[in-house]
Every structure is written in C-alpha cells, then in structure tokens.
Write a protein that holds these residues in place. Structure first.
Motif, PDB file in Angstrom:
ATOM      1  N   PRO A 303      15.368   2.834   7.115  1.00 56.57           N
ATOM      2  CA  PRO A 303      14.552   3.530   8.122  1.00 56.57           C
ATOM      3  C   PRO A 303      13.555   2.604   8.809  1.00 56.57           C
ATOM      4  CG  PRO A 303      13.886   4.146   5.888  1.00 56.57           C
ATOM      5  CD  PRO A 303      15.159   3.374   5.779  1.00 56.57           C
ATOM      6  N   ASN A 304      12.962   1.704   8.056  1.00 54.38           N
ATOM      7  CA  ASN A 304      12.034   0.719   8.622  1.00 54.38           C
ATOM      8  C   ASN A 304      12.491  -0.665   8.177  1.00 54.38           C
ATOM      9  OD1 ASN A 304      10.169   2.667   9.776  1.00 54.38           O
ATOM     10  ND2 ASN A 304       9.594   3.139   7.666  1.00 54.38           N
ATOM     11  N   GLY A 305      13.471  -1.192   8.895  1.00 57.76           N
ATOM     12  CA  GLY A 305      14.040  -2.474   8.500  1.00 57.76           C
ATOM     13  C   GLY A 305      13.011  -3.583   8.507  1.00 57.76           C
ATOM     14  N   ASN A 306      13.130  -4.495   7.553  1.00 56.49           N
ATOM     15  CA  ASN A 306      12.206  -5.620   7.449  1.00 56.49           C
ATOM     16  C   ASN A 306      12.394  -6.541   8.652  1.00 56.49           C
ATOM     17  OD1 ASN A 306      11.513  -8.496   6.588  1.00 56.49           O
ATOM     18  ND2 ASN A 306      10.616  -7.282   4.934  1.00 56.49           N
ATOM     19  N   GLN A 307      11.321  -6.682   9.457  1.00 49.78           N
ATOM     20  CA  GLN A 307      11.424  -7.429  10.704  1.00 49.78           C
ATOM     21  C   GLN A 307      11.671  -8.920  10.463  1.00 49.78           C
ATOM     22  OE1 GLN A 307      11.576  -5.979  13.779  1.00 49.78           O
ATOM     23  NE2 GLN A 307      11.644  -4.141  12.496  1.00 49.78           N
ATOM     24  N   ASP A 308      11.128  -9.449   9.380  1.00 51.28           N
ATOM     25  CA  ASP A 308      11.404 -10.853   9.046  1.00 51.28           C
ATOM     26  C   ASP A 308      12.888 -11.063   8.812  1.00 51.28           C
ATOM     27  OD1 ASP A 308       8.793 -11.749   9.191  1.00 51.28           O
ATOM     28  OD2 ASP A 308       8.348 -11.169   7.136  1.00 51.28           O
ATOM     29  N   GLN A 309      13.481 -10.155   8.036  1.00 55.56           N
ATOM     30  CA  GLN A 309      14.906 -10.278   7.729  1.00 55.56           C
ATOM     31  C   GLN A 309      15.755 -10.102   8.985  1.00 55.56           C
ATOM     32  OE1 GLN A 309      15.291  -7.290   4.629  1.00 55.56           O
ATOM     33  NE2 GLN A 309      15.173  -8.851   3.024  1.00 55.56           N
ATOM     34  N   THR A 339      10.151 -11.516  15.907  1.00 49.98           N
ATOM     35  CA  THR A 339       9.458 -10.415  15.214  1.00 49.98           C
ATOM     36  C   THR A 339       8.906 -10.869  13.869  1.00 49.98           C
ATOM     37  OG1 THR A 339      11.568  -9.698  14.262  1.00 49.98           O
ATOM     38  CG2 THR A 339      10.874  -8.645  16.322  1.00 49.98           C
ATOM     39  N   THR A 340       8.681 -12.160  13.713  1.00 50.47           N
ATOM     40  CA  THR A 340       8.186 -12.666  12.434  1.00 50.47           C
ATOM     41  C   THR A 340       7.030 -13.625  12.668  1.00 50.47           C
ATOM     42  OG1 THR A 340       8.802 -13.778  10.378  1.00 50.47           O
ATOM     43  CG2 THR A 340       9.751 -14.648  12.377  1.00 50.47           C
ATOM     44  N   SER A 341       6.205 -13.766  11.651  1.00 52.12           N
ATOM     45  CA  SER A 341       5.121 -14.754  11.704  1.00 52.12           C
ATOM     46  C   SER A 341       5.359 -15.884  10.708  1.00 52.12           C
ATOM     47  CB  SER A 341       3.782 -14.065  11.394  1.00 52.12           C
ATOM     48  OG  SER A 341       3.815 -13.490  10.099  1.00 52.12           O
ATOM     49  N   ARG A 342       6.522 -15.868  10.047  1.00 57.88           N
ATOM     50  CA  ARG A 342       6.818 -16.880   9.037  1.00 57.88           C
ATOM     51  C   ARG A 342       7.093 -18.222   9.701  1.00 57.88           C
ATOM     52  NH1 ARG A 342       9.786 -14.517   3.787  1.00 57.88           N
ATOM     53  NH2 ARG A 342       8.756 -12.509   3.679  1.00 57.88           N
ATOM     54  N   ALA A 343       6.309 -19.219   9.320  1.00 61.44           N
ATOM     55  CA  ALA A 343       6.400 -20.532   9.958  1.00 61.44           C
ATOM     56  C   ALA A 343       7.775 -21.169   9.754  1.00 61.44           C
ATOM     57  CB  ALA A 343       5.312 -21.446   9.410  1.00 61.44           C
ATOM     58  N   THR A 344       8.323 -21.057   8.540  1.00 55.73           N
ATOM     59  CA  THR A 344       9.612 -21.700   8.260  1.00 55.73           C
ATOM     60  C   THR A 344      10.734 -21.054   9.060  1.00 55.73           C
ATOM     61  OG1 THR A 344       9.816 -20.264   6.325  1.00 55.73           O
ATOM     62  CG2 THR A 344       8.982 -22.500   5.968  1.00 55.73           C
ATOM     63  N   SER A 345      10.699 -19.716   9.222  1.00 56.09           N
ATOM     64  CA  SER A 345      11.737 -19.021   9.987  1.00 56.09           C
ATOM     65  C   SER A 345      11.690 -19.440  11.445  1.00 56.09           C
ATOM     66  CB  SER A 345      11.543 -17.510   9.876  1.00 56.09           C
ATOM     67  OG  SER A 345      11.624 -17.093   8.543  1.00 56.09           O
ATOM     68  N   ILE A 346      10.484 -19.501  12.012  1.00 54.52           N
ATOM     69  CA  ILE A 346      10.335 -19.888  13.416  1.00 54.52           C
ATOM     70  C   ILE A 346      10.768 -21.340  13.610  1.00 54.52           C
ATOM     71  CG2 ILE A 346       8.647 -20.220  15.257  1.00 54.52           C
ATOM     72  CD1 ILE A 346       7.041 -17.900  14.011  1.00 54.52           C
ATOM     73  N   HIS A 347      10.431 -22.197  12.655  1.00 57.15           N
ATOM     74  CA  HIS A 347      10.810 -23.611  12.743  1.00 57.15           C
ATOM     75  C   HIS A 347      12.329 -23.770  12.792  1.00 57.15           C
ATOM     76  CE1 HIS A 347      10.856 -27.893  12.036  1.00 57.15           C
ATOM     77  NE2 HIS A 347      11.488 -27.741  10.884  1.00 57.15           N
ATOM     78  N   LEU A 348      13.054 -23.086  11.890  1.00 56.99           N
ATOM     79  CA  LEU A 348      14.517 -23.187  11.873  1.00 56.99           C
ATOM     80  C   LEU A 348      15.122 -22.566  13.128  1.00 56.99           C
ATOM     81  CD1 LEU A 348      15.075 -22.367   8.108  1.00 56.99           C
ATOM     82  CD2 LEU A 348      15.346 -24.578   9.206  1.00 56.99           C
ATOM     83  N   HIS A 349      14.498 -21.489  13.624  1.00 59.76           N
ATOM     84  CA  HIS A 349      14.970 -20.864  14.861  1.00 59.76           C
ATOM     85  C   HIS A 349      14.812 -21.833  16.035  1.00 59.76           C
ATOM     86  CE1 HIS A 349      16.086 -17.448  17.354  1.00 59.76           C
ATOM     87  NE2 HIS A 349      15.058 -17.704  18.157  1.00 59.76           N
ATOM     88  N   ASN A 350      13.696 -22.560  16.066  1.00 54.71           N
ATOM     89  CA  ASN A 350      13.481 -23.539  17.138  1.00 54.71           C
ATOM     90  C   ASN A 350      14.512 -24.664  17.086  1.00 54.71           C
ATOM     91  OD1 ASN A 350      11.276 -22.201  18.246  1.00 54.71           O
ATOM     92  ND2 ASN A 350       9.786 -23.297  16.977  1.00 54.71           N
ATOM     93  N   LYS A 351      14.943 -25.033  15.901  1.00 47.78           N
ATOM     94  CA  LYS A 351      15.995 -26.045  15.787  1.00 47.78           C
ATOM     95  C   LYS A 351      17.296 -25.563  16.419  1.00 47.78           C
ATOM     96  CE  LYS A 351      14.719 -28.800  11.743  1.00 47.78           C
ATOM     97  NZ  LYS A 351      15.145 -29.231  10.384  1.00 47.78           N
ATOM     98  N   ARG A 352      17.598 -24.267  16.208  1.00 44.77           N
ATOM     99  CA  ARG A 352      18.822 -23.711  16.799  1.00 44.77           C
ATOM    100  C   ARG A 352      18.696 -23.636  18.319  1.00 44.77           C
ATOM    101  NH1 ARG A 352      18.155 -20.467  11.952  1.00 44.77           N
ATOM    102  NH2 ARG A 352      19.680 -21.220  10.433  1.00 44.77           N
ATOM    103  N   LEU A 353      17.507 -23.313  18.815  1.00 43.90           N
ATOM    104  CA  LEU A 353      17.292 -23.299  20.262  1.00 43.90           C
ATOM    105  C   LEU A 353      17.454 -24.700  20.845  1.00 43.90           C
ATOM    106  CD1 LEU A 353      14.231 -20.879  20.483  1.00 43.90           C
ATOM    107  CD2 LEU A 353      16.439 -20.546  21.628  1.00 43.90           C
ATOM    108  N   MET A 354      16.968 -25.712  20.143  1.00 41.49           N
ATOM    109  CA  MET A 354      17.126 -27.093  20.585  1.00 41.49           C
ATOM    110  C   MET A 354      18.610 -27.454  20.675  1.00 41.49           C
ATOM    111  SD  MET A 354      15.613 -30.542  18.739  1.00 41.49           S
ATOM    112  CE  MET A 354      16.676 -30.321  17.293  1.00 41.49           C
ATOM    113  N   ASP A 355      19.383 -27.071  19.651  1.00 34.79           N
ATOM    114  CA  ASP A 355      20.821 -27.343  19.635  1.00 34.79           C
ATOM    115  C   ASP A 355      21.528 -26.594  20.769  1.00 34.79           C
ATOM    116  OD1 ASP A 355      23.325 -28.179  18.859  1.00 34.79           O
ATOM    117  OD2 ASP A 355      23.527 -26.693  17.262  1.00 34.79           O
ATOM    118  N   TYR A 356      21.100 -25.341  20.969  1.00 35.41           N
ATOM    119  CA  TYR A 356      21.737 -24.497  22.001  1.00 35.41           C
ATOM    120  C   TYR A 356      21.544 -25.103  23.388  1.00 35.41           C
ATOM    121  CZ  TYR A 356      22.179 -20.628  25.320  1.00 35.41           C
ATOM    122  OH  TYR A 356      22.506 -19.848  26.391  1.00 35.41           O
TER     123      TYR A 356
END
Length: 670
Positions: A303-309, A339-356
């Motif tokens: 019902p309220n999915g974890n936004q980090d996940q 939808t997250t404030s986790r530094a490690t998640s954002i960092h890995l996401h930025n790596k994928r954006l760089m690759d993209y």
C-alpha cells in the motif's frame, strides 16, 4: 549496491526487551513480560498474528503499568508485520501519552521513539527517523537502565550510514560497543560488529571491515534470524564493492534462504533487488529480470511502497537496459523522479546516467555527471580521514559517563571550601591505597618467587634422581665405548651395542636440557625402540604418523615423547603377549599449536601398579608433570600433558592414551 536492511532493527527488538520493568502480574503468572517478549522475538517475523495473540493474552493479566504498555508496543509491532501499518501509530501515541504522565517510564519512552524511528525508516523518512532516535537518546539520559542505549546507538549509526555521514555512523557504533563492554553484554556485539563492518566497507577500508565481519561471524550461530539476514546482506554488499560478484551472490543467496521464512516482504525485496543487480553484472540477464520483476511485483502490491526501494529498482532496470543496449528502456527508467535521500543510491544512479549519456554521445551531460561522481568520491575520501580522527579521539575520550545518567550539578561558592577539603582527603586516600596495593603486590610476588624456587629445586632433585637411577650413564657409556671394538667381529651383537651407546649418548645430552628439537626427540625414541626390538622380538610395534608440514626444529620439553613410550613398552604389555600389540604416535599441527598423541592397546593406565618395579623409578612422569607446571607458570597459553585409561568397550578396545599439546610461541625456559 546499497544495503537496504537496517541492523538496528535487530538490536532494537532484542534490547528492547532485556531491561527489567515494574510489573503487576497475578501470582499465577510466573513469566515476566520481558522473558515473554525475548523468547518470541524471532517468531514475530514468521508468525506475527500468533505472537500478537500471545501478547494480548498476557496483557489481560496486567494493570495500567509499564509492563502493560511494553506489550502494547510489541502488539503494534506484530500488527505492522501482519501488513497493517495503519494500526501502529495510534498504539505508539497511547504509549507516549502514558510515558508523559509517568516520570519513571523514560526507558519505555525511548523504546517507543526507537520503534517509531524504525517505522519511518521503512517509509524512507530517514531525517525524521533520526529526530525520533535522538529523542530516544535524550530520554535515556534520565533512565535508570541503559540496556536500551545500545539499541538506540546502533539505530542512530545505521541512519547516519544511510545518509552517508560515515564519521557519525562510526562514532555511534563505537558508543554502542563501549556501552556493551561496560554492561558486560556480549550478546549485542554481533549487530555492532556487523554495522562497523558495513561502515568500514563504505570507507573502502576493507581489511578493517573483514576484521569486524570475522568477529561477528564467531557468534552467528546464536544470532537471531533477522540479525543473520543483516550480516549476510552486509557482507554481500562489501564483496560487491570489491567486485567479487560470485562470492557476493553466495552471501545474498544465504540471506534469501532465511528471509523467505518471514511474513513481511521488506527483507525479501531488498535481497531480490541486490541479487538482480549481481546477475546483471554477471551477464545473466534472464536471472536479473527474474529477481527484479519479483521485487517489482511485491512493491506494487504494498500500500505504501518503500520509495528508496522503488527508486533503486528503477535505477537497476536502467542498468540492465544499458547492459542489453536498450537505450529506449534505459531512458524510460532514468527519467523517473528521484525519491530517495540515500547518498549511495544517488551516487550509483549518477554513474548510470553518465554511462547513458556517453552512449547517446551527449558528452556534455556525460562529463557533467562524471564531475558529480568524482565529487562524491572526493567527499568520501575526506569523510574517511574525518572518520579516522573521530574514532581515535573517541577511543581516548570515552569514559564511564556512558554508564550513568547525565546529572546536572548546581555548584555555588559556599561549597568550594568543602570540595577542596574533599579533594585533599581523596588525594591522601589515593596515595595510601597505592602504597597498600604496592605492598600487597610485592608480597604476592615474593611469595610466588619462593614457591617457584621450591618447585625448581624439586624438579632438579627429580631429574638427578632419574639420572642416578639410570645406573650412572656416564660410566656405562665410557665402558661400552671401550669394549665396542671387541664386538665388531660379532655383527649380531655389534649393532645392538652401537644402538645402546647412541641411546645413552642421547639421554646424556637431553638429561640437562629443558627443551630439545622435535626431530632430535623423535630420532632418540626411534633408536630406543629399535634397541628394544633387537633385544626382545616380542616388543610391541611402534607406528609413527608425523605431519609432513611440521618443522623438525620445533622446540618441545625434553623426554616428553620418550618417557611415555618407554612406559608403554615396559609396562603396558606385561600380561598381553600378542603380535598385534602396538604403540601409535601421532604428531600433528593444529590451528593453535603442536599436538602429540601416544596410544597403546595394552593393559591400560593404572597409577601405582609399577611403583615397586625394579625396572623403573617412577620419577619420569613426575619430572614431566612438574616441568609442564613450571613452564605453564611462565606462559599465558598453557601446554597440556594428560594420561587417560582407555576402558574396555564392546569392541574390546583398551589401553592408555597420552595427549600432549604445545602452543605456538610457547616459551620453554625457566
């Protein structure tokens, strides 16, 4: 890869129920609330409804008390894992209202804030969770029992870890460790060590991370199921960051086996997401899609999915699409809002954006994201330095204030003279105490030295008596050397006589030594056995099994093998004449030292039976026992010398077993 499972959850559940609270339970109910909660912690995840009903039944016997509301808090916890998160907040509010009107309920108040922080963490509200945890920390400064403080410190450390504030995370883990040490609570070390291993992983200090993983793994068998999931998840994450993907996958699979028993999907989703990422990196797209789709389906039903996940799952779908060179799908997932404030998640996401953007040949944006990624790496290196300084400062500054409440003392000028007098008196008492302690220590040391000298004299006496009873070995040795040329023409006599001379020479050389090399001792015993064989064909067979990796230069107490073997050949087979008679000698290397086993199938060990025998003095074993006792007094890790009688059993086995253990780095000197 981010670690989605918070270790403080495990510590929160266990520590929340370890402190004694006031209770009003009917005389017929002998089980305290704390013991009930503690014994059911593991089952909350697997059978939440059943445990909730048990708590509610126990609650019927309670009045409006701390014990009543502690159960109320855990009933809410069970409801949450039954999939009814809307039920937990009203319960927590009722508990907090009770705590406001009950000054002595500070620990329960801290426990409630701790539970509420966990709920907020599941909802990805990390900053709000930190505020609640600091409320809990403040409440515990006025509590009488500080067991809950360990849980709160672990949870605060976890939240700072999620936010990327690694120095703060390490600081609070070390505070939790200091409290556990002070309260003598080794049960809590598992979660603390696992959390510290996670922090050092993010600091790229992998040797230190492995050290804490090893410390935690020593007690993993006694850990709660959710604690084991936390451990394997963290270790898998650490191996992932080192790019050891196969070993990382094994850890997540181990965690998945345990979490599949839980009713709540949060743990399974986290592990499925991590396994999906690993299969992507291992070029197994089918398996990657399988686990990512399983996690996605479970999140869509919540019902309220974890936004980090949710955010991290979309980022992994984008990574999988890039792996498959599907830029359209990658664009779809990468364009979803953060939808997250986790530094490690954002960092890995930025790596994928760089690759993209690099694949899209939009090098301007690719370069921009590369700068962001490098900036994060630089900040991590800076954080690492700060963390090291923080840890060192903390270790030197921590004191027993962690054990006590923070008490505000109002001082005024009228008390200054009294305090000065108290200081003078305390100083005088301290000086007297130091002098008294020094006198006592000196007395004990002198007493120990007198005892040691007495034992040394006894060993010397036993050794001299042993030598005298060997019929003046010097004299016999000299006589035999003189007549040896006469016997050379008789080959059947010359060889035994030569062996006798060598055995005597060996005995003379070692009789005054405390230690000999293993190779020297073995060679002497072999010559002695050969001599007995040639003079008495009925002598038992002696079988040797020596580990080839053992250095023959290893020092051992002299005659520690020779005397037991001599005793076996002399006494063990007096009444047993059989060609199967044998003495087995096994010399092996263990993890901690050298192991020697001397076993015969003779009549067994019967102390005193051969005391009056004309063939021996009985002093050999006395020398060995006294020598080991003296050597052990000079070593922290003790050697052992043990003789056991093998009692006959159904298979007819009997005999004597001598076991000897010499630790590594054993100092063999008086």
């Amino acid at each position: 890869m981010k670690n989605m499972i918070v270790g403080g959850i495990c510590a929160l559940l266990f520590l929340a129920c370890t402190s004694e609270q006031k209770r009003n339970i009917e005389p017929t109910d002998r089980i305290t609330v704390d013991s009930i909660v503690l014994s059911r912690i593991d089952s909350i995840y697997t059978h939440p409804q059943k445990i909730r009903e048990l708590f509610a039944h126990t609650q019927q016997h309670l009045t409006d008390s701390i014990a009543y509301y502690k159960l109320e808090l855990f009933i809410g916890f069970c409801l949450y894992y039954e999939g009814k998160p809307e039920s937990i907040r009203p319960i927590q509010q009722r508990v907090l209202s009770f705590c406001e009107r009950t000054p002595e309920a500070k620990e329960l108040e801290a426990m409630c804030w701790n539970h509420h922080a966990m709920l907020l963490q599941f909802e990805s509200k990390i900053d709000s969770a930190l505020i609640c945890l600091h409320h809990a920390y403040d409440a515990l400064q006025f509590a009488n029992n500080h067991g809950e403080l360990i849980s709160v410190c672990i949870n605060i450390a976890d939240m700072y870890n999620i936010n990327g504030n690694l120095p703060k995370s390490a600081d609070f883990y070390l505070k939790a460790l200091a409290v556990a040490d002070s309260l003598h609570s080794p049960r809590e070390y598992f979660s603390i060590y696992t959390g510290l291993a996670q922090t050092y992983t993010y600091l790229n200090n992998y040797p230190q991370a492995d050290r804490y993983f090893q410390l935690a793994e020593k007690s993993i068998a006694s850990a709660l199921a959710q604690e084991q999931v936390f451990f394997y998840n963290n270790k898998g994450n650490s191996l992932y960051l080192r790019e050891d993907y196969n070993e990382s996958l094994k850890c997540f699979q181990e965690a998945y086996k345990i979490s599949n028993k839980f009713k709540y999907d949060y743990f399974n989703i986290s592990i499925e997401i991590n396994m999906g990422e690993l299969y992507t990196l291992l070029d197994q797209p089918d398996s990657a899609h399988y686990y990512l789709d399983k996690a996605n389906l479970a999140l869509s039903k919540a019902p309220n999915g974890n936004q980090d996940q949710i955010f991290y799952l979309n980022s992994l779908y984008a990574g999988l699409a890039l792996k498959e060179n599907n830029l359209t799908a990658a664009d779809y997932y990468l364009s979803k809002p953060c939808t997250t404030s986790r530094a490690t998640s954002i960092h890995l996401h930025n790596k994928r954006l760089m690759d993209y953007y690099a694949r899209k040949r939009n090098f301007e944006k690719a370069y921009r994201y590369r700068e962001i990624v490098n900036q994060y790496d630089d900040s991590l290196r800076n954080a690492r330095n700060v963390a090291n300084i923080t840890e060192i400062s903390y270790r030197y500054s921590q004191d027993t204030t962690l054990l006590k409440r923070n008490i505000t003392i109002a001082n005024n000028e009228t008390q200054i003279s009294q305090q000065q007098g108290a200081i003078v008196l305390s100083t005088a008492l301290l000086v007297i105490s130091v002098l008294l302690a020094f006198t006592i220590i000196l007395h004990i040391r002198r007493k120990s030295e007198r005892k040691y000298n007495k034992q040394m004299a006894m060993v010397a006496e036993l050794r001299m008596e042993n030598i005298r009873n060997r019929i003046s070995p010097h004299f016999v040795f000299n006589v035999l050397n003189a007549i040896m040329p006469t016997f050379k023409q008789y080959s059947e006599l010359a060889h035994p006589l030569q062996l006798l001379i060598e055995v005597l020479r060996g005995n003379l050389l070692v009789s005054d030594k405390i230690a000999v090399e293993l190779g020297e001792e073995v060679e002497l015993v072999k010559k002695y056995v050969t001599l007995r064989k040639e003079t008495n064909p009925n002598t038992a067979n002696v079988l040797w099994d020596i580990d080839k990796d053992i250095s023959t230069n290893t020092l051992i107490p002299s005659m520690i093998i020779q005397i037991p073997v001599e005793n076996s050949l002399k006494y063990a087979f007096d009444t047993i004449e059989n060609e199967d008679n044998q003495v087995s000698i096994l010399i092996s290397q263990t993890e901690d030292g050298l192991s020697i086993r001397i076993e015969d199938n003779g009549s067994g060990y019967q102390p005193g039976t051969h005391k009056e025998s004309k063939r021996g003095t009985g002093n050999g074993l006395k020398v060995l026992f006294r020598t080991i006792e003296l050597l052990n007094s000079k070593n922290e890790q003790k050697a052992t010398f043990d003789i056991q009688n093998i009692q006959p059993n159904n298979s007819g086995q009997h005999g004597t077993l001598v076991t000897i253990f010499i630790p590594f780095n054993y100092q063999i000197k008086f």
